[in-house]
Structures are given as structure tokens and as C-alpha cells.
Design an enzyme around this catalytic site. Sequence first.
Site, short mmCIF file in Angstrom:
data_model
loop_
_atom_site.label_atom_id
_atom_site.label_comp_id
_atom_site.label_asym_id
_atom_site.label_seq_id
_atom_site.Cartn_x
_atom_site.Cartn_y
_atom_site.Cartn_z
N SER A 70 0.79 -1.22 0.00
CA SER A 70 0.00 0.00 0.00
C SER A 70 0.83 1.28 0.00
O SER A 70 1.51 1.58 -0.98
CB SER A 70 -0.94 -0.06 1.20
OG SER A 70 -1.90 0.95 1.11
N ALA A 383 -8.73 9.76 8.61
CA ALA A 383 -8.25 11.06 8.14
C ALA A 383 -7.32 10.88 6.94
O ALA A 383 -7.24 11.75 6.07
CB ALA A 383 -7.54 11.78 9.28
N ASN A 384 -6.64 9.73 6.86
CA ASN A 384 -5.70 9.49 5.76
C ASN A 384 -6.38 9.21 4.42
O ASN A 384 -5.72 8.96 3.41
CB ASN A 384 -4.72 8.37 6.11
CG ASN A 384 -5.41 7.02 6.36
OD1 ASN A 384 -6.50 6.76 5.85
ND2 ASN A 384 -4.77 6.15 7.14
N SER A 512 2.51 1.87 15.10
CA SER A 512 1.96 1.64 13.75
C SER A 512 1.83 0.14 13.52
O SER A 512 2.63 -0.65 14.01
CB SER A 512 2.91 2.24 12.71
OG SER A 512 2.64 1.68 11.44
N GLY A 513 0.83 -0.24 12.76
CA GLY A 513 0.69 -1.64 12.39
C GLY A 513 1.13 -1.90 10.96
O GLY A 513 0.92 -2.98 10.42
C1 G16 Z 1 -3.60 0.58 6.38
C2 G16 Z 1 -4.96 0.36 7.01
C3 G16 Z 1 -5.52 1.67 7.48
C4 G16 Z 1 -4.52 2.36 8.41
C5 G16 Z 1 -3.14 2.46 7.76
C6 G16 Z 1 -2.08 2.96 8.69
O1 G16 Z 1 -3.73 1.43 5.27
O2 G16 Z 1 -5.80 -0.24 6.07
O3 G16 Z 1 -6.73 1.41 8.13
O4 G16 Z 1 -4.96 3.64 8.72
O5 G16 Z 1 -2.74 1.18 7.32
O6 G16 Z 1 -2.00 2.10 9.79
P1 G16 Z 1 -0.89 2.26 10.90
O7 G16 Z 1 -1.04 3.63 11.45
O8 G16 Z 1 -1.20 1.18 11.89
O9 G16 Z 1 0.44 2.10 10.24
P2 G16 Z 1 -2.93 1.14 3.91
O10 G16 Z 1 -3.48 2.15 2.97
O11 G16 Z 1 -1.48 1.35 4.21
O12 G16 Z 1 -3.25 -0.25 3.57
#
Ligand code: G16
Length: 556
Positions: A70, A383-384, A512-513
Site C-alpha cells: 500500500s 483522516a488518511n 503503527s501496524g
Molecule cells: C492501512 C490500514 C488503514 C490504516 C493504515 C495505517 O492502510 O488499512 O486502516 O490507517 O494502514 O495504519 P498504521 O497507522 O497502523 O500504520 P494502507 O493504505 O497502508 O493499507
Amino acid sequence: MHPRMRVEMDTELQHADAYPVPSGITMEYGTAGFRAPACNLPHVMYRMGLLAVLRARYTRGVIGVMVTASHNPEEDNGVKLMEGLGDMLSVSWEKHATSLASAQLGELRTQLSALLRDCPGSESSSPVQKYHVLIGQDTRASSKVLAQAVSDGVTDLGGTFKDFGLVTTPQLHYLVASHNSDGLMGEPSLDGYYRKLSEAYKALMAQAKPQPKIEGSYPLTMDGANGVGAPKMVELLSYLKSSLAVKIINNGESGKLNHECGADYVKIGRRAPKGLQMLEGRIYCSLDGDADRLLYYFVDKSGTFHLVDGDKISTLMAIFIQHLLKEAQLPFQVSVLQTAYANGSSTRYLKDTLQLQVYCLPTGVKYLHTKAKECDIGVYFEANGHGTVLFGKRVLDKVAEVMQDSSKPETQRAAATQLYHTSQLINQAVGDALSDLLAVEAMLSLLDLSLPQLYALYTDIPSRLLKVKVIDRQQITTTDAERSVTHPEGLQAAIEERVHHHLQARAFVRPSGTEDMVRVYAESKTQESADCLAHEVALLVHRLAGGVGEEPRATT
Ligand code: G16
């Protein structure tokens, strides 16, 4: 039963030797699956192919496996799993994904046997059922090889697969949803996806006032983040024909994925993608690398940059739907679901001005989507820029009833018809940048609202988002939808103490995940104060939670 699917794992996992777990590498299923440098992922991908077959067996439906990281840089890659009506992998199975991901061969067999024993019908000798997996990939150089690893896992457990090659993540969600709903969600093909969106968009726009054309120019410019969204937008435009003109930049022909472009770059830096000369009166938007996020922006007369983020997109959608419900005389509740990153002004505007029910949930579309399913109409956006609107069955049934009731006034039926087309246009499986883009365009036109007018509905409280690197981000735990830290001890009290020094301020931190970082968010009365608070909190994280390298520097 398929010979490879006996309860005890006596089957040969033909490709397992090709995917050993590298020593010293353990991975956790994060906010949206696994993410890591691509070179560390082949064994994870193979194991997710195995898991997908088990999950297909467990749910008796098709499973999707998307190879993508992503918004992360090109060097990373990752995997997102989807099931049912396009939902993310059930949170209750994330632990299985985590433990399989690091399991060496012997352990892998044991874990697979245990999972297999729990699958419904595993003891019966029912006829062979196919366990089918849909695979998609983004434009990263590493994606092809990793998609091959997924398919090796699938075939090793006797599953079948269809590799769609390059697709956006939301397109794969749609394909899974349409397969599992026997076509009720749409025809299970990319052609079906494009037709559904373009027909709904054209039907909505047929009711809008014609927009003035700017000779020789495009009113909308889309930054494709050099990812899969750009070629897929080109395909979508061929279905839309003359009903929408979009200029696409960062289309992947020369630039690097998510590098100095894309939704994350624009959101965090509140600036245009590199190389884009913005003009007053024009509208711009950015997708992320797998096209599940969308943000809009513009410049005013003075050249000042203004961001219409997920909060404002969600406000637009809530206003539009609330207006149609009123016109159609349908007494349903619109709920808006946000995360802690939602700007405080947006929450206040939704609650106080629009009088809507607003919920705050932990980060991750998986949480927002699940909650939205419980609502009459659930509008969720992070918000992103990641989000969508879900329409409950009760609502759709009533909408259909009003549309067909010739005794109702024309305006009421027209509003119900617009609600119907909106529900067809907005991806019901997941947040989808392409579908959201069409929805924003249609809603602005139908409300006769310009992007600057949408932007001006409320003024964002100044905010700052920072990242801090620590030894082990999992040591930070949180509660209250991630707004309060529970571990390490003392960190929350120290954050609160700093917040008290700023006016109208709040701040939170969370691991962060998707990246090996701790995220810090701060809001305050002035930008200077928000920047200062974010920096102070970042320092606290660094000092109290095992910061790595130099202490964070103040934002200039
Ligand atoms: C993914 C999730 C989103 C999340 C983002 C950032 O987005 O689908 O719901 O907001 O990661 O997550 P984190 O703050 O835990 O890193 P994407 O667009 O990267 O797949």
C-alpha cells in the site's frame, strides 16, 4: 474430501522447502496484514496461501490474497487477506496468521493439522469441494514472485486459485464480495466492477447541473502515486467515456512508487506531490500505492495549499446522504465512524452542526467496517483518506420501495433513486479510491458545492503527525480507541502533563501496524503549538519507550 485435505497433515507440502523461515525473523499480523522489506516475505506469502485455503474451507467461501504494501515504500511489500463480502480477514484468525507466518516446517504441519481439525465438516467424507483463492498484486517489482509464493501455498493444500495480476486492493475486495454473494454485489469480474461504477456514476450525474468546461484543460488532476491506481483509472475512464475527464500524473511510467507523491506524502507533509505546479481554480487528488486511499487538495488565490482529507470527504458524504434521506422521507440514522486521528473540528461539526451519531474506533479499516455494518448507514473514513459508506439492507429495501411507489411525489422518488445509485457507486466491500473519487465528483456536483466550499465548512484545528523509531514498538499498548497509553508506565501521565501546557490541545501515541514506527499525533490552538506539543510527545516516547538513534528534532 480432497486427498491433500485430510485431518492429519500427512500430505507432502511440495513447495515448503523452498520457503524456509529466515532465522531471527518473526512477524506480526498488523493493521492490514503483514508488511516488511520484500526480501523477508516469501515464506510469509507461502504460508498465507496455505492459510487462505484453510480459511476458504472454514468460511465455505472464496478468499482473496492481495500482494501489496500500500502506502509503504517500493522496497517493502506485504499481504492483505479478505473474505466474505469483501471484509478483511476476521480479527479472530489474525493470531493464526501470525503464528503460521513464523512456523518452521515441523511446526507448520502441527499448526495446519490443528486448524484443519477445527474446520467445519473436517470429519465428514463429503464430496470434494473446491477451496478457491483469488490473488491480486500491486505494481512493486517484488509482487510477481511473492504472488507465486502465495499460489504455491494454495496448491500445496489442494486449493485452486485465479491470479488477477495487477488490480487495486479494493478491486480484489469487490471480486471476493461478488463471488461470495453469487453476483448480488455485482458481476465477479473487472468488467463487472467498471460497469457497476460507471453506470451508477452516469445515472447520478444525469441529475446534476452541467459543469462549466475549462477549455483545453482538465478540471481534475489525479496523482496515481506511481502505483496500480493509475492504469486502473485509465481503464475506468474508458467506461466513463466523456462523463469524466481526469488528467493522471505519477502514472508509474517513470517515477518510483509512493516516492514524493501519493496520499501519504501529501497528507503528512500537507504539500503537493513533487513536480506538480498547482493552479488556482483547479482541483487535485492523490491515491496511495494500492488505491484504497483518496485525498483532494487545491490552492487559493495566494497560492496557499488546502487539504480536503478523509474527515472532510466523510463530511461531504454524510451531508449528501442526510439530504437525500430527508428528501426521500426515509427516517434512517446516518452514523459517522472515525479514529483518534480525526480532526477535533470535524467531530464537533458532525455532532453539533449535522447532529449525527459519531463513534471513535481504533485505527484500521477492519474496525470501522465492522462497526459500519451495524449502522443504518455507516459513513467511515480515516483522516488518511481510507473509507467508504455502507448501506444496511433495511435501508436499501425501503429505498427500493419508495423508488417504485408511483403514488409518491416525484422529488421523493428522485431522492430515493439517487440514494440507490449512490449505494451502487460506493464500494460496499471496502474503502476504494476510484469509487470514492467518482462519489466525491458526483456529490459535489449534485449539491452544487465547490471543493473550496466543502473545505470551508469547518476549520481544522492545527495538528501534527510525527513518527518515532523505538526498539520494540509492541511494548507500547493503548486503550480508549488508542487515545491513552497503558504501557510503558508513566508515559500517559507525562503526555497529559505536556498537553496541559497548550491551549485546546490533545495528543496520543500508538504503535503503527504497517511500519516499524510509533506514531505521534498532536492538535492545538495554533500550528506552532501543535508542532511543539508533537515534538515534546515524540521526545517522551523516545525517552520512555526505548527510542532508537538520535532524539527527535523539533519541526521547523
Ligand atoms: C492501512 C490500514 C488503514 C490504516 C493504515 C495505517 O492502510 O488499512 O486502516 O490507517 O494502514 O495504519 P498504521 O497507522 O497502523 O500504520 P494502507 O493504505 O497502508 O493499507
